[in-house]
Scaffold this active site. Structure first.
Site, PDB file in Angstrom:
ATOM      1  N   LYS A  52       0.785  -1.026  -0.118  1.00  0.00           N
ATOM      2  CA  LYS A  52      -0.050  -0.088   0.151  1.00  0.00           C
ATOM      3  C   LYS A  52       0.942   1.173  -0.070  1.00  0.00           C
ATOM      4  O   LYS A  52       1.188   1.755   1.044  1.00  0.00           O
ATOM      5  CB  LYS A  52      -0.963  -0.105   1.222  1.00  0.00           C
ATOM      6  CG  LYS A  52      -2.431   0.458   0.898  1.00  0.00           C
ATOM      7  CD  LYS A  52      -3.469  -0.077   2.020  1.00  0.00           C
ATOM      8  CE  LYS A  52      -4.418   0.935   2.311  1.00  0.00           C
ATOM      9  NZ  LYS A  52      -5.188   1.569   1.102  1.00  0.00           N
TER      10      LYS A  52
HETATM   11  N1  PXG Z   1      -7.940  -2.242  -2.725  1.00  0.00           N
HETATM   12  C1  PXG Z   1      -7.421  -1.000  -2.804  1.00  0.00           C
HETATM   13  C2  PXG Z   1      -6.362  -0.688  -4.251  1.00  0.00           C
HETATM   14  C3  PXG Z   1      -7.197  -0.444  -1.791  1.00  0.00           C
HETATM   15  O1  PXG Z   1      -6.676   0.824  -1.716  1.00  0.00           O
HETATM   16  C4  PXG Z   1      -8.781  -1.775  -0.852  1.00  0.00           C
HETATM   17  C5  PXG Z   1      -8.599  -2.630  -1.747  1.00  0.00           C
HETATM   18  C6  PXG Z   1      -9.726  -2.307   0.588  1.00  0.00           C
HETATM   19  O2  PXG Z   1      -8.926  -2.553   1.603  1.00  0.00           O
HETATM   20  P1  PXG Z   1      -9.437  -2.393   2.873  1.00  0.00           P
HETATM   21  O3  PXG Z   1      -8.302  -2.853   3.804  1.00  0.00           O
HETATM   22  O4  PXG Z   1      -9.775  -0.950   3.009  1.00  0.00           O
HETATM   23  O5  PXG Z   1     -10.682  -3.250   3.315  1.00  0.00           O
HETATM   24  C7  PXG Z   1      -8.151  -0.652  -0.614  1.00  0.00           C
HETATM   25  C8  PXG Z   1      -8.194   0.309   0.507  1.00  0.00           C
HETATM   26  C9  PXG Z   1      -8.430   6.175   0.936  1.00  0.00           C
HETATM   27  C10 PXG Z   1      -8.423   4.946   1.119  1.00  0.00           C
HETATM   28  O6  PXG Z   1      -8.201   7.002   1.708  1.00  0.00           O
HETATM   29  C11 PXG Z   1      -8.219   3.994   0.445  1.00  0.00           C
HETATM   30  C12 PXG Z   1      -8.288   2.644   1.106  1.00  0.00           C
HETATM   31  C13 PXG Z   1      -9.102   2.460   2.070  1.00  0.00           C
HETATM   32  C14 PXG Z   1      -9.435   3.512   2.796  1.00  0.00           C
HETATM   33  C15 PXG Z   1      -9.176   4.997   2.428  1.00  0.00           C
HETATM   34  O7  PXG Z   1      -8.130   6.612  -0.454  1.00  0.00           O
HETATM   35  N2  PXG Z   1      -8.224   1.780   0.221  1.00  0.00           N
END
Ligand code: PXG
Length: 293
Positions: free
Chosen positions: A151
Site C-alpha cells: 500500500k
Molecule cells: N483495494 C485497494 C487498491 C485499496 O486501496 C482496498 C482494496 C480495500 O482494503 P481495506 O483494507 O480498506 O478493506 C483498498 C483500501 C483512501 C482510502 O483514503 C483507501 C483505501 C481504504 C481507505 C481509504 O483513499 N483503500
C-alpha cells in the site's frame, strides 16, 4: 475546527503540518500508508492495519523506527487530541528527507504523519441503489513490478483508473490484472454471489489483501454462507446474481451494473444486504477503545 496532526512525535496544527520538499514520499511516492476507521470510540481492526503497514514497509525495505505498540498508541493519541468518536485515520510513513536522486540512502529517518478526521461517507443512495461499475483500461500492476500488496504512496495507477471509470459513467472502476482476470476495484475488493455461493478473486490475482475482505470471510462463517476464492473474468461478474464491493471507506456496498450490463436484476441483492447488516453490527460492537478500558 482545525485538526491536530501527529507529525514525527508532536501534535501540530493542521496549518503547521507541512511536508519538506525533499521528503522522498513527495519526490518519489516512496512510502506507505493505511486508511483506518473508528466507530463509536473504537478503532476497527487496528492490529490488522498496523500489521499490513509493517508488511508494506518490509517489502520496500523501509525500517520503521516505532514498534507496533507505539504506532497504535500514537494513532489513539491523535484521535483523542481531535475529540473524535467516529471517523477516519490516514497514517502515512514516508522514506523521509533526503537529497535529489532515487536512492533512499540519503534519507536518514522515516517520517510518520497521522491524520484523524471526520469521514466523508458515501451517500446512502449508493447503498440503496447500488454502484455502476466500469472496467478500466488501466491494469493492476503485476507481481513482477512492485508487489500490488504494497500500500504505497504511489497510487497514481489507481487514481487514473478511478478517473477513467468516472468519465465512463462508473462510480467505481473494475481493475483487471495483466492476464485479463479480475483483480479488484480502484479502492475496494470485489465479491460476487451466484447460486448462493460467494466468490472473490484470490489475492494472488492482484487485488490488495483488504482488511474488509478478510472480515467478509469471517461474516460468511457467521451467516452460514459458503465462500470461495476463484479466479474470475468480467463474464463471471456480468452473469452473477449479486455483486458487492468492500473497503474501509465504502464498507460493504452493492454493485449492480458492470459495463452497462445489469448484474442479476440490477438491484442490490438479498445476501449483499445481509453482509451489510452484519458488517455494520460488527463495527459497532468491536475494536480497540480510543480511551482504553
Ligand atoms: N483495494 C485497494 C487498491 C485499496 O486501496 C482496498 C482494496 C480495500 O482494503 P481495506 O483494507 O480498506 O478493506 C483498498 C483500501 C483512501 C482510502 O483514503 C483507501 C483505501 C481504504 C481507505 C481509504 O483513499 N483503500
Amino acid at each position: 475546527m482545525a485538526l491536530k496532526i501527529w507529525y514525527d512525535g508532536s501534535l501540530v496544527d493542521e496549518a503547521e503540518a507541512r511536508v519538506p520538499v525533499f521528503d522522498h514520499g513527495l519526490l518519489y511516492g516512496d512510502g506507505v500508508f493505511e486508511g483506518i476507521r473508528f466507530y463509536s470510540g473504537r478503532v476497527f481492526r487496528l492490529p490488522e492495519h498496523v500489521d499490513r503497514l509493517f508488511a508494506s514497509s518490509k517489502a520496500i525495505l523501509l525500517e520503521l523506527p516505532w514498534s507496533r505498540k507505539e504506532i497504535i498508541e500514537h494513532i489513539l493519541e491523535t484521535i483523542r487530541a481531535n475529540n473524535l468518536q467516529d471517523g477516519y485515520v490516514r497514517l502515512l510513513v514516508t522514506r523521509g528527507v533526503g537529497t535529489l536522486g532515487l536512492s533512499p540512502e540519503s534519507c536518514k529517518r522515516p517520517s510518520m504523519i497521522i491524520i484523524a478526521a471526520d469521514i466523508r461517507l458515501y451517500p446512502q443512495s449508493d447503498y440503496d441503489v447500488g454502484l455502476k461499475v466500469v472496467t478500466c483500461v488501466t491494469r493492476r500492476p503485476s507481481h513482477s513490478s512492485l508487489s500490488p500488496q504494497v500500500k504505497s504512496l504511489n497510487y497514481l495507477n489507481n487514481v487514473m483508473a478511478k478517473v477513467e471509470a468516472a468519465r465512463a459513467g462508473g462510480r467505481e472502476g473494475l481493475m483487471l490484472n495483466e492476464q485479463g482476470y479480475v483483480a479488484e476495484c480502484t479502492g475496494d475488493n470485489i465479491f460476487i454471489v451466484k447460486n448462493g455461493l460467494v466468490c472473490t478473486p484470490p489475492v494472488s490475482d492482484g487485488g490488495l489483501d483488504g482488511i474488509t475482505r478478510g472480515v467478509i470471510f469471517e461474516l460468511a462463517k457467521q451467516l452460514d454462507v459458503t465462500i470461495r476464492e476463484r479466479t474470475m473474468t468480467r463474464f463471471d461478474i456480468m452473469t452473477a446474481h449479486e455483486c458487492f464491493l468492500t473497503g474501509t471507506a465504502a464498507e460493504v456496498i452493492p454493485a449492480v451494473e458492470l459495463d452497462h450490463r445489469p448484474i442479476g436484476e440490477g438491484v442490490p441483492g438479498p445476501l449483499t444486504a445481509r453482509f451489510i447488516e452484519a458488517y455494520r453490527a460488527l463495527v459497532r460492537n468491536s475494536g480497540t477503545p480510543i480511551n482504553g478500558e
